[in-house]
Design an enzyme around this catalytic site. Structure first.
Site, PDB file in Angstrom:
ATOM      1  N   GLY A 169       0.824  -1.215   0.000  1.00  5.70           N
ATOM      2  CA  GLY A 169       0.000   0.000   0.000  1.00  5.70           C
ATOM      3  C   GLY A 169       0.850   1.253   0.000  1.00  5.70           C
ATOM      4  N   THR A 213       1.816   5.317  -0.343  1.00  6.19           N
ATOM      5  CA  THR A 213       1.611   6.234  -1.464  1.00  6.19           C
ATOM      6  C   THR A 213       1.787   5.524  -2.798  1.00  6.19           C
ATOM      7  OG1 THR A 213       2.356   8.123  -0.137  1.00  6.19           O
ATOM      8  CG2 THR A 213       2.371   8.381  -2.526  1.00  6.19           C
ATOM      9  N   GLU A 219       6.078  14.613   3.523  1.00  6.28           N
ATOM     10  CA  GLU A 219       6.594  14.533   2.169  1.00  6.28           C
ATOM     11  C   GLU A 219       6.520  15.868   1.445  1.00  6.28           C
ATOM     12  OE1 GLU A 219       7.980  11.979   0.845  1.00  6.28           O
ATOM     13  OE2 GLU A 219       7.286  10.190   1.893  1.00  6.28           O
ATOM     14  N   VAL A 227       1.857 -11.045   2.806  1.00  7.63           N
ATOM     15  CA  VAL A 227       2.379 -11.951   1.794  1.00  7.63           C
ATOM     16  C   VAL A 227       3.562 -12.718   2.389  1.00  7.63           C
ATOM     17  CG1 VAL A 227       3.514 -12.125  -0.457  1.00  7.63           C
ATOM     18  CG2 VAL A 227       1.600 -10.534  -0.128  1.00  7.63           C
ATOM     19  N   LYS A 248       3.741  24.376  -1.561  1.00  5.96           N
ATOM     20  CA  LYS A 248       5.195  24.403  -1.704  1.00  5.96           C
ATOM     21  C   LYS A 248       5.535  25.137  -3.003  1.00  5.96           C
ATOM     22  CE  LYS A 248       9.171  21.342  -2.530  1.00  5.96           C
ATOM     23  NZ  LYS A 248       9.610  19.933  -2.703  1.00  5.96           N
ATOM     24  N   GLY A 282      10.875  11.186  -5.190  1.00  4.52           N
ATOM     25  CA  GLY A 282      10.240   9.918  -4.880  1.00  4.52           C
ATOM     26  C   GLY A 282       8.817   9.813  -5.388  1.00  4.52           C
ATOM     27  N   ILE A 283       7.975  10.767  -5.020  1.00  2.00           N
ATOM     28  CA  ILE A 283       6.581  10.706  -5.449  1.00  2.00           C
ATOM     29  C   ILE A 283       6.475  11.018  -6.937  1.00  2.00           C
ATOM     30  CG2 ILE A 283       4.327  11.816  -5.179  1.00  2.00           C
ATOM     31  CD1 ILE A 283       4.903  11.936  -2.187  1.00  2.00           C
TER      32      ILE A 283
END
Length: 515
Positions: A12, A14, A52, A192, A81, A355-356
């Site tokens: 799960g 982001t 973030e 998992v 931002k 990253g995002i």
């Protein structure tokens, strides 16, 4: 060849939920003969994010998946931002010279008929003390005054200034999960335990502790640094970048504001330290502050002291959270019927919020290159080429922040300026830019996360010396450029009168009734 009618996203956060929402929105609901999308995640695995920062591309992503701006700000405790303020990156604290520069998100002013301003800034047409970002845009003046990038009356995701957001990563993941499920994504809470391959070496199924065996036509690995599918089961190696990007640890704290009406900076504050840098992110009700550092150049005890020194007495009763960072990326991020997104694909440190942005890119590519007929090989090849090229360019961009430093006060900064640590591709760029400024022809648009203007802001924020004397005759419009720089200074004052205080803007969005 079997058509792809089901997708299983493993993990799960982001990465998982943003991918799920993007796929659900772009591929159509399964009830209408679309693709069935399921996300499985463990209740035992937390989210790494501690607060973030994003890049302006996030606005288009939120609009594409159907989340309105007020809901996003309210439920993610987000703020605006407008860029990144870099403090002490060029020279150590107290040294003679400017102590900071700004990387704004708005592009330099260039009204129709007016010249491109960068060459003229290099030739001295602007005020002598004005940085390029300050001279060519209004955004630094607006952000320095703690004003927001847009007016209350502006439509969602648009405003006079370009912008992104800061937000709480846990809250954002919850919002994405709720929204993805409203789009038809099925949610399975299970751990998992193992991944099983089929006779062709592709992913055959995942075996969970609570829900038994789960299978699909396409698997998306969002299991974070564990990379349980792409790395653990399929063996795609991760390219280590510790010889280029040295930071591999982070200590983070959540720091409350002293007062409820404390002004909120509308930029990330990045302050260079002896073995890395601190981030300082203003959310609606608190600050997220952390120290990203190199374990080869300091130890955890000293790093914690640096962080507490930065925060001051407000840190006295707070305990930092330690994060170990695997800096690098996989050259092969899609193998057969498995594609990796987020930390399972790679991580390049949080300096410029890549990253995002990389999650957004991967979700976009999977959606629009989607191999509906089941022939994943050509799509995987293109996906791997584009993602690898994007990672390579981001590495160069991040390293540029470090390698142009004039600091020699610690081994960390000395090592970062060592040519042996600079990728050949970046060395070639810097060599070209000694006699001309970066140009759009230096970049391949579809492979870049950061536009040419971002490179320009950082390059000259770090006081890179481009000599245009030999080509001065190519720039005959000095008077026009001076007038344009003067106009920008004047318009900055009008903009300050027009744009609200950042905190007031955020609180307006938080109070706006849901649509």
């Amino acid at each position: 060849m079997k058509p792809i009618k089901s997708v299983l996203i493993v993990g799960g956060g982001t990465a998982g939920w943003l991918t799920a929402a993007f796929l659900a929105k772009s591929l159509g609901p399964s009830s209408d003969d679309g693709v069935r999308i399921t996300l499985v995640e463990s209740s035992d695995i937390g989210i790494i994010g501690v607060g973030e920062g994003t890049f302006p591309s996030i606005k288009g992503t939120l609009a594409a998946i159907g989340i309105d701006e007020a809901r996003f700000i309210r439920e993610s405790t987000a703020t605006f931002k407008q860029g990144v303020k870099f403090i002490d990156w060029v020279r150590p604290q107290g040294a003679t010279g400017s102590d900071h520069y700004f990387h704004p998100f708005s592009v330099p002013s260039q009204r129709p008929g007016n010249p491109e301003l960068l060459p003229y800034w290099l030739l001295g047409a602007a005020a002598p003390s004005a940085s390029f970002a300050e001279a060519a845009t209004m955004q630094k003046a607006i952000a320095d005054a703690s004003h927001g990038p847009k007016r209350i009356s502006d439509a969602d995701f648009v405003g006079p200034m370009n912008y992104a957001y800061h937000f709480d990563a846990g809250n954002f993941a919850k919002l994405l999960a709720e929204h993805a499920k409203s789009l038809g994504v099925a949610h399975v809470i299970a751990t998992v335990d193992r991944v099983e391959l089929d006779t062709d070496g592709a992913i055959g199924s995942v075996v969970t502790r609570e829900a038994g065996t789960l299978s699909a036509d396409l698997y998306v690995d969002c299991t974070g640094f564990r990379a349980a599918l792409i790395g653990g089961a399929l063996g795609s190696p991760c390219r280590n970048l510790n010889d280029v990007l040295f930071v591999d640890r982070a200590l983070a704290m959540q720091v409350p504001y002293e007062r409820a009406d404390t002004p909120i900076p509308s930029y990330t504050i990045s302050t260079a330290q002896e073995a890395g840098w601190t981030w300082d992110i203003g959310l609606h009700q608190r600050r997220g502050i952390g120290y990203v550092y190199s374990s080869r150049h300091t130890d955890e005890a000293r790093a914690e002291q640096v962080l507490r020194n930065y925060i001051g007495p407000a840190s006295d009763k707070l305990t930092p959270r330690l994060l170990k960072l695997n800096v690098g990326y996989r050259d092969v991020q899609w193998i057969k019927n498995c594609v990796s997104v987020g930390l399972s694909a790679g991580f390049l440190e949080p300096l410029e919020s890549s990253g995002i942005g990389l999650i957004e890119t991967a979700a976009y590519l999977i959606s629009y290159l989607f191999p509906a007929n089941g022939d994943t090989a050509p799509v995987a090849k293109l996906f791997n080429e584009q993602m690898r090229a994007r990672y390579e360019r981001i590495v160069d961009f991040i390293k540029m922040h470090y390698c142009l430093t004039q600091r020699t006060d610690s081994q960390f900064w000395i090592d970062n300026a060592d040519p042996a640590s600079i990728p050949q591709t970046l060395r070639e760029k810097l060599a070209m830019w000694q006699c001309r400024a970066p140009h759009r022809l230096d970049f391949v648009t579809d492979l870049e996360m950061y536009p040419p203007t971002s490179w320009q802001y950082v390059l000259y924020g770090m006081e890179f010396n481009t000599q245009l004397a030999a080509s001065r005759a190519a720039y005959p419009r000095m008077d026009d450029a001076r007038k344009e720089f003067q106009m920008i200074r004047q318009m900055s004052q009008h903009a300050l009168a027009d744009l609200p205080q950042h905190r007031a803007l955020v609180e307006h969005y938080c109070a706006r009734p849901p649509l």
